[in-house]
Design a protein around this motif. Structure first.
Motif, PDB file in Angstrom:
ATOM      1  N   ARG A 158    -101.791  10.706 -51.054  1.00  6.02           N
ATOM      2  CA  ARG A 158    -102.894  11.542 -51.503  1.00  6.02           C
ATOM      3  C   ARG A 158    -103.023  12.793 -50.631  1.00  6.02           C
ATOM      4  N   ALA A 159    -103.559  13.829 -51.232  1.00  2.00           N
ATOM      5  CA  ALA A 159    -103.817  15.062 -50.483  1.00  2.00           C
ATOM      6  C   ALA A 159    -104.662  14.755 -49.252  1.00  2.00           C
ATOM      7  N   GLY A 160    -104.231  15.254 -48.102  1.00  3.80           N
ATOM      8  CA  GLY A 160    -104.940  15.015 -46.854  1.00  3.80           C
ATOM      9  C   GLY A 160    -104.414  13.846 -46.058  1.00  3.80           C
ATOM     10  N   GLU A 161    -103.621  12.973 -46.698  1.00  5.32           N
ATOM     11  CA  GLU A 161    -103.084  11.825 -45.966  1.00  5.32           C
ATOM     12  C   GLU A 161    -101.903  12.249 -45.097  1.00  5.32           C
ATOM     13  N   ALA A 162    -101.651  11.480 -44.049  1.00  2.00           N
ATOM     14  CA  ALA A 162    -100.594  11.790 -43.094  1.00  2.00           C
ATOM     15  C   ALA A 162     -99.314  11.043 -43.431  1.00  2.00           C
ATOM     16  N   VAL A 163     -98.193  11.704 -43.189  1.00  2.00           N
ATOM     17  CA  VAL A 163     -96.870  11.113 -43.351  1.00  2.00           C
ATOM     18  C   VAL A 163     -96.117  11.301 -42.037  1.00  2.00           C
ATOM     19  N   LEU A 164     -95.468  10.237 -41.581  1.00  2.00           N
ATOM     20  CA  LEU A 164     -94.693  10.287 -40.346  1.00  2.00           C
ATOM     21  C   LEU A 164     -93.212  10.167 -40.682  1.00  2.00           C
ATOM     22  N   PRO A 165     -92.468  11.284 -40.749  1.00  5.23           N
ATOM     23  CA  PRO A 165     -91.015  11.194 -40.911  1.00  5.23           C
ATOM     24  C   PRO A 165     -90.388  10.802 -39.579  1.00  5.23           C
ATOM     25  N   VAL A 166     -89.829   9.618 -39.510  1.00  4.40           N
ATOM     26  CA  VAL A 166     -89.426   9.031 -38.226  1.00  4.40           C
ATOM     27  C   VAL A 166     -87.990   9.444 -37.903  1.00  4.40           C
ATOM     28  N   LEU A 167     -87.852  10.410 -37.016  1.00  4.63           N
ATOM     29  CA  LEU A 167     -86.540  10.956 -36.693  1.00  4.63           C
ATOM     30  C   LEU A 167     -85.616   9.907 -36.096  1.00  4.63           C
ATOM     31  N   ALA A 168     -86.139   9.076 -35.223  1.00  2.00           N
ATOM     32  CA  ALA A 168     -85.304   8.069 -34.563  1.00  2.00           C
ATOM     33  C   ALA A 168     -84.779   7.048 -35.557  1.00  2.00           C
ATOM     34  N   ALA A 169     -85.566   6.707 -36.573  1.00  2.55           N
ATOM     35  CA  ALA A 169     -85.103   5.786 -37.608  1.00  2.55           C
ATOM     36  C   ALA A 169     -84.063   6.454 -38.497  1.00  2.55           C
ATOM     37  N   ALA A 170     -84.285   7.723 -38.836  1.00  5.18           N
ATOM     38  CA  ALA A 170     -83.337   8.452 -39.678  1.00  5.18           C
ATOM     39  C   ALA A 170     -81.980   8.572 -38.996  1.00  5.18           C
ATOM     40  N   ASP A 171     -81.976   8.738 -37.685  1.00  6.88           N
ATOM     41  CA  ASP A 171     -80.724   8.882 -36.953  1.00  6.88           C
ATOM     42  C   ASP A 171     -79.942   7.579 -36.846  1.00  6.88           C
ATOM     43  N   ARG A 172     -80.530   6.471 -37.277  1.00  3.28           N
ATOM     44  CA  ARG A 172     -79.821   5.186 -37.310  1.00  3.28           C
ATOM     45  C   ARG A 172     -79.564   4.728 -38.751  1.00  3.28           C
ATOM     46  N   ASP A 173     -79.638   5.649 -39.698  1.00  7.92           N
ATOM     47  CA  ASP A 173     -79.467   5.293 -41.106  1.00  7.92           C
ATOM     48  C   ASP A 173     -77.985   5.066 -41.410  1.00  7.92           C
ATOM     49  N   GLU A 174     -77.640   3.830 -41.819  1.00 12.23           N
ATOM     50  CA  GLU A 174     -76.252   3.474 -42.088  1.00 12.23           C
ATOM     51  C   GLU A 174     -75.677   4.228 -43.280  1.00 12.23           C
ATOM     52  N   ARG A 175     -76.528   4.760 -44.137  1.00  9.64           N
ATOM     53  CA  ARG A 175     -76.053   5.533 -45.290  1.00  9.64           C
ATOM     54  C   ARG A 175     -75.418   6.845 -44.858  1.00  9.64           C
ATOM     55  N   VAL A 176     -75.772   7.317 -43.681  1.00 11.17           N
ATOM     56  CA  VAL A 176     -75.280   8.603 -43.177  1.00 11.17           C
ATOM     57  C   VAL A 176     -74.321   8.421 -42.004  1.00 11.17           C
ATOM     58  N   PHE A 177     -74.631   7.473 -41.128  1.00 17.18           N
ATOM     59  CA  PHE A 177     -73.844   7.259 -39.921  1.00 17.18           C
ATOM     60  C   PHE A 177     -73.239   5.859 -39.948  1.00 17.18           C
ATOM     61  N   PRO A 178     -71.950   5.737 -40.230  1.00 19.56           N
ATOM     62  CA  PRO A 178     -71.312   4.416 -40.174  1.00 19.56           C
ATOM     63  C   PRO A 178     -71.487   3.804 -38.785  1.00 19.56           C
ATOM     64  N   GLU A 179     -71.719   2.493 -38.756  1.00 24.05           N
ATOM     65  CA  GLU A 179     -71.982   1.800 -37.492  1.00 24.05           C
ATOM     66  C   GLU A 179     -73.094   2.505 -36.721  1.00 24.05           C
ATOM     67  N   ALA A 180     -74.176   2.790 -37.426  1.00 27.35           N
ATOM     68  CA  ALA A 180     -75.248   3.620 -36.870  1.00 27.35           C
ATOM     69  C   ALA A 180     -75.889   3.018 -35.628  1.00 27.35           C
ATOM     70  N   ASP A 181     -75.889   1.707 -35.492  1.00 25.76           N
ATOM     71  CA  ASP A 181     -76.514   1.070 -34.340  1.00 25.76           C
ATOM     72  C   ASP A 181     -75.546   0.896 -33.177  1.00 25.76           C
ATOM     73  N   ARG A 182     -74.392   1.555 -33.266  1.00 24.12           N
ATOM     74  CA  ARG A 182     -73.419   1.501 -32.180  1.00 24.12           C
ATOM     75  C   ARG A 182     -73.191   2.914 -31.658  1.00 24.12           C
ATOM     76  N   LEU A 183     -73.139   3.035 -30.342  1.00 19.41           N
ATOM     77  CA  LEU A 183     -72.847   4.320 -29.715  1.00 19.41           C
ATOM     78  C   LEU A 183     -71.347   4.563 -29.808  1.00 19.41           C
ATOM     79  N   VAL A 184     -70.944   5.586 -30.562  1.00 16.66           N
ATOM     80  CA  VAL A 184     -69.531   5.868 -30.789  1.00 16.66           C
ATOM     81  C   VAL A 184     -69.154   7.128 -30.018  1.00 16.66           C
ATOM     82  N   CYS A 185     -68.759   6.966 -28.778  1.00 18.51           N
ATOM     83  CA  CYS A 185     -68.322   8.087 -27.950  1.00 18.51           C
ATOM     84  C   CYS A 185     -67.743   7.512 -26.665  1.00 18.51           C
TER      85      CYS A 185
END
Length: 399
Positions: free
Chosen positions: A312-339
């Motif tokens: 609803r208008a006026g309600e808050a939304v929290l786009p969670v950057l840390a969760a997005a950066d672990r999204d398996e749809r974008v980053f294969p093996e997202a929960d593993r540090l690959v470096c």
């Protein structure tokens, strides 16, 4: 910008879920992220201070929300609405994140050169000297050494002060209110109470740089303001951005990057041998380590449907950057540090703001210069403490 209609069938309202939090004393991310991304990509939660908000965890949704003009970014003084907050009449803690439209664009253009590749290259010798000076004291003191307090806390702050034009000797009066504002999603009353103090200090800086100009960004912005390129409030927004998020997030990142690397000694050894691997490794570490567990707040200008949920208008939304950066749809093996060495095609996570550029700038040299005081022979003693020849290091708790 045009918006594609959300064709999902609206679902009945449900009770807000508890706010996801990392394990006490840990780096995070909260363990609920994978389930939320998979089953409830948009879910209603109760924030730590009791206000409801929508929690968004998938990469594509977060990316789209951050560019969606149906949402605005409220200051910590504006949301949640609290007439008894004690900040009535105060202009509020407006950072670059809350600026929009022409003012935001003008400020970004004014900052493009000082945060550009050429300027960064020119500052490398001074940055290296600062790191070497701190690490010399660290190693000269002998073992054991506390890496966080002796290097990872002062180094990003020194760099930020020199880069921006903030007197380092003022740190005692700034650190506490800046930390309160950074953690406002958890400690809202303290964050709001710090607003006046931070603004009053920020307002004094442009005038002081006009009186005593130097080779720093604030001097350039003050001159740009005098020419009408940017306005005074935009300059203050930049200063407040750097005070609140310009250095502490770098400390969080560096303090957690070292344990993350030391859990696999071969990985750390490769970085010691080959500095060319460092840029890609820093990008992967920035993606992997949860520097921001939901500190971006958006507020709907109108009713918006997301995955069948009506915001609803006026309600808050929290786009969670840390969760997005672990999204398996974008980053294969997202929960593993690959470096290092095998993450160059992996892509970068969020965010892309000037303060994030500063974080990359200081983190690159912070990580690189630690080579001269590397913890040779150190081994993990527990999940939260490393003790070895040179360092005692505890992961820096995330906000």
């Amino acid at each position: 910008m045009p918006h594609a209609p959300d064709t999902a069938t609206p679902e009945p309202e449900e009770e807000p879920q508890p706010f996801p939090m990392p394990a006490p004393g840990g780096m995070g991310p909260p363990p609920q992220y994978p389930t939320l991304r998979d089953q409830c990509p948009v879910v209603r939660v109760t924030t730590p201070f009791g206000a409801p908000a929508w929690y968004v965890t998938r990469y594509d949704d977060v990316r789209n929300l951050l560019a969606d003009d149906r949402f605005t970014r409220p200051t910590i003084n504006d949301w949640p609405l609290d007439p008894d907050a004690g900040t009535k009449g105060c202009p509020g803690l407006v950072t670059m994140m809350e600026l929009d439209g022409a003012r935001h664009t003008a400020l970004r253009h004014a900052l493009a050169e000082p945060f550009g590749t050429r300027a960064t290259r020119q500052r490398r010798p001074a940055l290296r000297a600062t790191a070497d000076r701190l690490l010399a004291r660290f190693t000269d003191a002998g073992p054991p050494g506390e890496l966080v307090s002796d290097f990872l806390d002062p180094f990003p702050l020194l760099v930020m002060c020199e880069l921006v034009g903030i007197p380092y000797e003022d740190r005692a009066q700034l650190l506490s209110p800046a930390d309160a504002a950074l953690g406002a999603l958890i400690t809202l009353p303290e964050g709001r109470a710090a607003t006046r103090q931070l603004r009053a200090y920020a307002e004094s800086l442009p005038a002081s740089r006009r009186r005593a100009p130097g080779d720093n960004i604030l001097t350039s912005l003050a001159h740009a303001c005098d020419r009408g390129v940017v306005d005074e409030e935009s300059v203050l927004a930049f200063v407040l951005s750097m005070l609140v998020a310009g250095y502490r997030t770098s400390t969080m990142f560096l303090a957690n990057a070292v344990p993350a690397l030391l859990t696999e000694p071969d990985r750390y050894a490769r970085l010691l041998r080959d500095r060319s691997l460092l840029p890609a490794a820093v990008e992967e570490l920035l993606r992997f380590l949860p520097v921001q567990n939901g500190v971006v707040v958006l507020q709907a200008r109108q009713d918006v449907t997301l995955h069948g949920r009506t915001v609803r208008a006026g309600e808050a939304v929290l786009p969670v950057l840390a969760a997005a950066d672990r999204d398996e749809r974008v980053f294969p093996e997202a929960d593993r540090l690959v470096c290092p060495g095998n993450c160059s095609g992996r892509g970068q996570g969020f965010p892309r703001k000037p303060e994030a550029g500063f974080r990359r700038f200081s983190s690159m040299w912070g990580a690189g210069q630690q080579r001269s005081a590397s913890p040779r022979g150190s081994t993990p003693q527990s999940s939260s403490c490393w003790a070895g020849t040179w360092i005692v290091l505890r992961p820096y708790p995330e906000r």
